[in-house]
Design an enzyme around this catalytic site. Structure first.
Site, PDB file in Angstrom:
ATOM      1  N   ARG A 112      -6.997  -4.723  18.550  1.00  0.00           N
ATOM      2  CA  ARG A 112      -7.054  -3.837  17.386  1.00  0.00           C
ATOM      3  C   ARG A 112      -7.034  -2.361  17.787  1.00  0.00           C
ATOM      4  O   ARG A 112      -7.596  -1.519  17.101  1.00  0.00           O
ATOM      5  CB  ARG A 112      -8.286  -4.124  16.508  1.00  0.00           C
ATOM      6  N   ARG A 134       0.140   4.336   7.012  1.00  0.00           N
ATOM      7  CA  ARG A 134       0.024   3.134   6.183  1.00  0.00           C
ATOM      8  C   ARG A 134      -0.264   3.443   4.716  1.00  0.00           C
ATOM      9  O   ARG A 134      -0.326   2.512   3.897  1.00  0.00           O
ATOM     10  CB  ARG A 134      -1.124   2.254   6.708  1.00  0.00           C
ATOM     11  N   ASP A 154       0.331  -9.665  12.287  1.00  0.00           N
ATOM     12  CA  ASP A 154      -0.832 -10.422  11.824  1.00  0.00           C
ATOM     13  C   ASP A 154      -0.562 -11.895  12.074  1.00  0.00           C
ATOM     14  O   ASP A 154       0.592 -12.339  12.014  1.00  0.00           O
ATOM     15  CB  ASP A 154      -1.082 -10.176  10.336  1.00  0.00           C
ATOM     16  N   ARG A 202      -7.057   0.750  12.217  1.00  0.00           N
ATOM     17  CA  ARG A 202      -7.874   1.536  11.301  1.00  0.00           C
ATOM     18  C   ARG A 202      -8.695   2.637  11.956  1.00  0.00           C
ATOM     19  O   ARG A 202      -9.142   3.552  11.287  1.00  0.00           O
ATOM     20  CB  ARG A 202      -8.804   0.597  10.519  1.00  0.00           C
ATOM     21  N   TYR A 214      -7.681 -21.045   8.017  1.00  0.00           N
ATOM     22  CA  TYR A 214      -7.347 -20.222   6.848  1.00  0.00           C
ATOM     23  C   TYR A 214      -6.619 -21.049   5.791  1.00  0.00           C
ATOM     24  O   TYR A 214      -6.844 -20.890   4.587  1.00  0.00           O
ATOM     25  CB  TYR A 214      -6.446 -19.055   7.266  1.00  0.00           C
TER      26      TYR A 214
END
Length: 353
Positions: free
Chosen positions: A37, A50, A86, A41, A161
């Site tokens: 990561r 983004r 992702d 962010r 998921y």
């Protein structure tokens, strides 16, 4: 089948890089470091880029995905780019109804819980992966001698998921399914293995120099369940890329008890989360496997002397293994000060390999 002559691993760009050297158990010219990561962010330039663009849309825009991948390499001088995407992108490209909901994570329109549900899943095609190949080609052209790491979600995490339909704390749904309907579970994990394997192969063929399989949720499993109901599918996913000769890494969180089984699906390097010291991980793996990890992300917000001491401890513990690539024991927290990451990289590079 092997990589093309113009691939960075084959034409001399990345084969002797610190990252690939350490992955292969050699002594690198400097201690290699990258962060899970690292693109994302925590970077203001990422947030700006983004703005107003949904997560999956940004992953499927080759120019945008490439730029996001490159941002932390420019800023931090890390020793690898990790492809910005992702783990659910292969589902999306196959035609599964999935979206990333801000503040929640991956959400499926319809959970997959029965043999009929699995049988109805669409099949991922090679053509659908073209945006991924294009993003990798753009990125590798800019990275030069810095390797790009391709990645894919491990089948258990993808299947978890798909069964829950959303993120879950204890993964009770998939853990129940593997025992209550083992045939449907096997079919689902094989579908997920094929999707992830194709996704990873597309990245490696297009120019990534290594591949990492992420099993984010494998830590919810005991060793017996992992070995019987999960490891075969992870091995199947990796079967898609073994012939290419690129180093392969396997990482999961909360997987201290599974490290040997995760190595034995057939990888070169094992990623270790922050819960287990690297010298103990090395002992459990018999001292033969290069390791990746495992700075505790919680310490990135601690006073510098505390963080520095911890980083030096990780370097010392990692020296026990035949190769060590420094990383976090999980991803970069969004609130991390990017300047701290840059300083950590400088510290790691300042210590002799």
């Amino acid at each position: 089948m092997t990589l093309s002559a113009s691939h960075p691993l084959m034409d001399g760009r990345t084969a002797d890089s610190p990252l690939i050297t350490a992955y292969r158990g050699g002594t690198p010219s400097r201690r290699p470091v990258w962060f899970m990561r690292q693109a994302g962010r925590s970077l203001p330039e990422y947030r700006k880029l983004r703005e107003g663009i949904a997560m999956l849309d940004s992953c499927l825009d080759p120019a945008l995905a490439s730029e996001i991948t490159l941002q932390p390499v420019r800023r931090h001088d890390v020793d690898a780019g990790i492809f910005f995407s992702d783990i659910v992108i292969p589902l999306k490209l196959a035609g599964v109804d999935v979206d990333i909901v801000p503040g929640v994570g991956p959400v499926l329109g319809t959970p997959v819980r029965t043999a009929a549900d699995v049988a109805a899943l669409p099949v991922l095609t090679e053509e659908a992966l073209e945006p991924i190949r294009e993003a990798v080609r753009l990125t590798v052209a800019e990275l030069g001698k810095t390797p790009l790491i391709g990645f894919a979600g491990a089948p258990f995490t993808l299947a978890a998921y798909m069964v829950e339909g959303k993120p879950s704390r204890d993964h009770l749904g998939p853990r129940t399914m593997m025992h209550a309907d083992p045939d449907a579970w096997r079919a689902l994990t094989e579908w997920a293995a094929d999707a992830s394997g194709m996704f990873l192969r597309a990245q490696l063929e297009a120019g990534a120099s290594a591949g990492q399989l992420f099993d984010s949720w494998a830590g919810s499993l005991g060793l017996a369940d992992y070995t019987r109901h999960v490891a075969p599918a992870s091995s199947r996913a990796l079967d898609y890329v073994r012939d290419l000769g690129a180093p392969l890494v396997h990482f999961g969180t909360g997987t201290s008890e599974l490290l040997g089984a995760m190595r034995d699906v057939g990888v070169d390097v094992v990623g270790v989360d922050y819960r287990l010291p690297l010298d103990e991980a090395n002992r459990r793996l018999g001292g033969t496997t290069p390791l990746q990890g495992n700075i505790d992300p919680a310490l990135l917000n601690a006073p510098w002397p505390v963080l520095e001491a911890h980083v030096r401890e990780v370097l010392a513990a990692g020296a026990a293994a035949p190769g060590h690539v420094v990383n976090l024991g999980h991803g970069v927290p969004p609130e991390t000060d990017p300047d701290v990451l840059t300083r950590v990289v400088e510290l790691i590079h300042s210590v002799e390999p």
